[in-house]
Motif scaffolding. Sequence first.
Motif, mmCIF file in Angstrom:
data_model
loop_
_atom_site.group_PDB
_atom_site.id
_atom_site.type_symbol
_atom_site.label_atom_id
_atom_site.label_comp_id
_atom_site.label_asym_id
_atom_site.label_seq_id
_atom_site.Cartn_x
_atom_site.Cartn_y
_atom_site.Cartn_z
ATOM 1 N N CYS A 1 -5.079 11.710 54.396
ATOM 2 C CA CYS A 1 -4.277 10.494 53.849
ATOM 3 C C CYS A 1 -5.107 9.483 53.471
ATOM 4 O O CYS A 1 -4.632 8.328 52.925
ATOM 5 C CB CYS A 1 -3.144 10.400 54.764
ATOM 6 N N CYS B 1 -7.246 6.035 57.832
ATOM 7 C CA CYS B 1 -8.384 5.440 58.452
ATOM 8 C C CYS B 1 -9.350 4.995 57.947
ATOM 9 O O CYS B 1 -10.272 4.603 58.508
ATOM 10 C CB CYS B 1 -8.645 6.928 59.594
ATOM 11 N N CYS C 1 -6.632 6.159 63.112
ATOM 12 C CA CYS C 1 -5.575 7.179 62.566
ATOM 13 C C CYS C 1 -3.945 6.865 63.228
ATOM 14 O O CYS C 1 -3.989 7.165 64.410
ATOM 15 C CB CYS C 1 -6.159 8.805 62.778
ATOM 16 N N CYS D 1 -10.163 13.768 56.746
ATOM 17 C CA CYS D 1 -10.053 14.045 58.257
ATOM 18 C C CYS D 1 -11.304 14.442 58.852
ATOM 19 O O CYS D 1 -11.647 13.959 59.937
ATOM 20 C CB CYS D 1 -8.994 15.010 58.676
HETATM 21 S S1 SF4 Z 1 -7.718 11.363 60.023
HETATM 22 FE FE1 SF4 Z 1 -5.737 10.619 60.165
HETATM 23 S S2 SF4 Z 1 -5.932 8.696 59.133
HETATM 24 FE FE2 SF4 Z 1 -7.797 9.751 58.449
HETATM 25 S S3 SF4 Z 1 -7.371 10.935 56.858
HETATM 26 FE FE3 SF4 Z 1 -6.903 12.168 58.369
HETATM 27 S S4 SF4 Z 1 -4.928 11.992 58.995
HETATM 28 FE FE4 SF4 Z 1 -5.218 10.343 57.530
#
Ligand code: SF4
Lengths: 312, 446
Positions: B17, B20, B42, B25
């Motif tokens: 998403c 972060c 996150c 991820c």
């Molecule tokens: S680590 Fe958490 S914030 Fe980063 S992309 Fe993955 S789900 Fe989204």
Amino acid sequence: MAFAAPKETYPGKVFQIAIGADQSAVFGGENVLSFHSFEGNAPNRPVIAYEIQDIPPEDWPETVRKVYEGVSGDPVTWAKHCQNELKAKAIALRLIGTHPDRENRSPEEAAKIVKDVLSSINIPLIILGSNHVEKDAAVLVAVAEAAKDKNCVIGKAQEANYKTIAAAAMANHHKLIAMSELDINLSKQLNILITQMGFDKEKLITDPMCSALGYGLEYTYSVMERIRLAALTQNDATMQPPMLGDVGMYVWKVKETQAPEADLPYWGSLEERGIAWETVTAGALMVAGAELLIMRHPRAVKAVENFIDELM
Amino acid sequence: MALSGVEIFKLLPKTNCKKCGHPTCLAFAMKLAQRQASLDACPDVSEEAKRILGEASAPPVRPITFGTGPKSVKMGEETVLFRHEKKFVNPCAFAVEIKDTTADSEIDGIVAAVAASEIDRVGQKLRIDAIFVSNASNDPGRFEAAVKAVAAKAPEVPLILSTSNAAAADAGLKIVADKKPVLFGADESNAEAMANVAKTYKAILGVSARGLDALAALTEKIKSLGVEDMVIDSGARSAKEIIENNTLIRRAAIKKNFKALGYPVITLAQREEGMLETLIATLGVAKYAAIVVLSKVEKWKNLALFTCRQNIYTDPQVPMQVEQKIYKVGEPTPESPLMITTNFSLTYFIVSGEVENSKVPCRLAVMDSEGLSVLTAWAAGKFTASKISQFILESGIENEVKNKELIIPGYVAILSGAIEDKLPGWKVTVGPREANGIPAFLKSRA
Ligand code: SF4
């Protein structure tokens, strides 16, 4: 989570050395860090030699001078006292009187003293010069001959004088102390130079140079640990000789072994403080890797022997 | 053991998403593994993942502060097995035992000795850090009275209350609640009761078991009872057991990240005989103890042990140099000799030791030679006639000495003429080559 003891085994080991005409003092031989018998072999106790010298110990501080009063006037009586009364396992005779700034005794005089001492004791003898590079070269050659075949330890060979001293130790069948100044690489290099002359690496003792508690002890401590780790983990033969801690000489000249309690009341008893200084210096270096120790005060020797009893 | 990027990735939401600030991820997981990002970034990470990751990234030996206020002691946080690799972090605390069977007047004497134990050595204040009150009487009332007596006399000194009796523990802790003491005495037989008392008073719990398997099992059990701060005792009492157990505990914590033994270690070093006790304590200092318990306070023993601890916990990365300046050995007068040497710390230690030995008061000019010894510094051009004369001139020592005479090391005798040329009005004398010649040299001049 179940506990699995993280024990270590190593490819290398420390050479074992036996000294004396009867080979009665044996040290080294372990394939683990000091006193780590829980994960390997540590067959021998460290050996403590009592230090005596060729001239009366007028420059030793009171605390340690007075215990030899009446016997330290001549080296033969002194040596016999250490052997018979103090039950020494070895004696280290320092020929400090050969130093040009001291009595400047000749190599011949030194050789005679060595002969006299050897004929009056039956425990192993370590023969040390006065740490004057040129004079030691002459003196140690003469005494190595005088002690021929007695399987003594001769020292100390340094970078500036190792050739003659190592040759004499080799010709007369002695073990040899190789000393360099607190640097693992210098230490390794000197051992290489000496073995390149044909000297048997298994007859060497490494002296990485001692320092007293509070006066650089941590340097000697870490150089010893690093040398020992190189011997064990890298199986580096040039780092595998056992190590010497020449403790007494360094300890009994620092302020803590001499300053009277009256001047420094918060330092406590001078007598106990001096002995503790030698005891702690020796104990720490033994834990870091020293297998041969040269010490002066009988109570310090006794405490360290008791410590070894508990550690073995 | 720290988790790899892929292991961390498996614990993340895997939605990519970007909240972060990383494109995926996996990219975030890689940064976490390198400790270049914080999990807080996150917002969607699960509680379960937080717990696992938090545990894996915690320091291998739990950081714990023992006591409160200016005399509190930091423990744990160690990262290596050998001091040459990296500085040992938190110097171990020395604690002295006071049995509750001791008469009150004697207790006062020991507490006073602890209070007076502080000395200054090379700029550090060193002292007996803590008092270990033990319930030798096995009587809760007597224990409470002893703790009260100690706490009243030494309100700032961190305390270890040693008892395996939960009622005694409660009575004692009540007096020093809020002072973050150690309650020492939890074992297999009393774990629940002791854990409860420790929780009530927010004390650090000292946990004892015979052997490392039993100890690891016990700390896990106590942790599950809700106590997080522990100091551990493997039952090692002989030197042989101390070196074995303390080494295995440190290795398990640091090399295996084995949490059940990742706590500061307490080593009981008490012996009848003072020199042997000093040696057992030395072993504790060298081999990984966070608290070393002694039977007696003695000034000579304190000095030796404080110095040993200071040596072992010195930063090995700091170059072996002392500060450039003119040091006084003894109490020199304007007539006293002035000697010069280099600032390699061992050169300084040895030369000043020999000067001390001579009993002749002296001034010792220690010149910055980048930590090299005399011969090496001379060969490297750091100990030359012009540098020596410049140092002497700039030091202003001229105004303090009567005879403008400088004694140089025998090894650089060759420099004497050149120094005299550059220091008008000064006489240069060649001293001995080896430090061990200094006493004879100085005495012959006196
Ligand atoms: S680590 Fe958490 S914030 Fe980063 S992309 Fe993955 S789900 Fe989204």
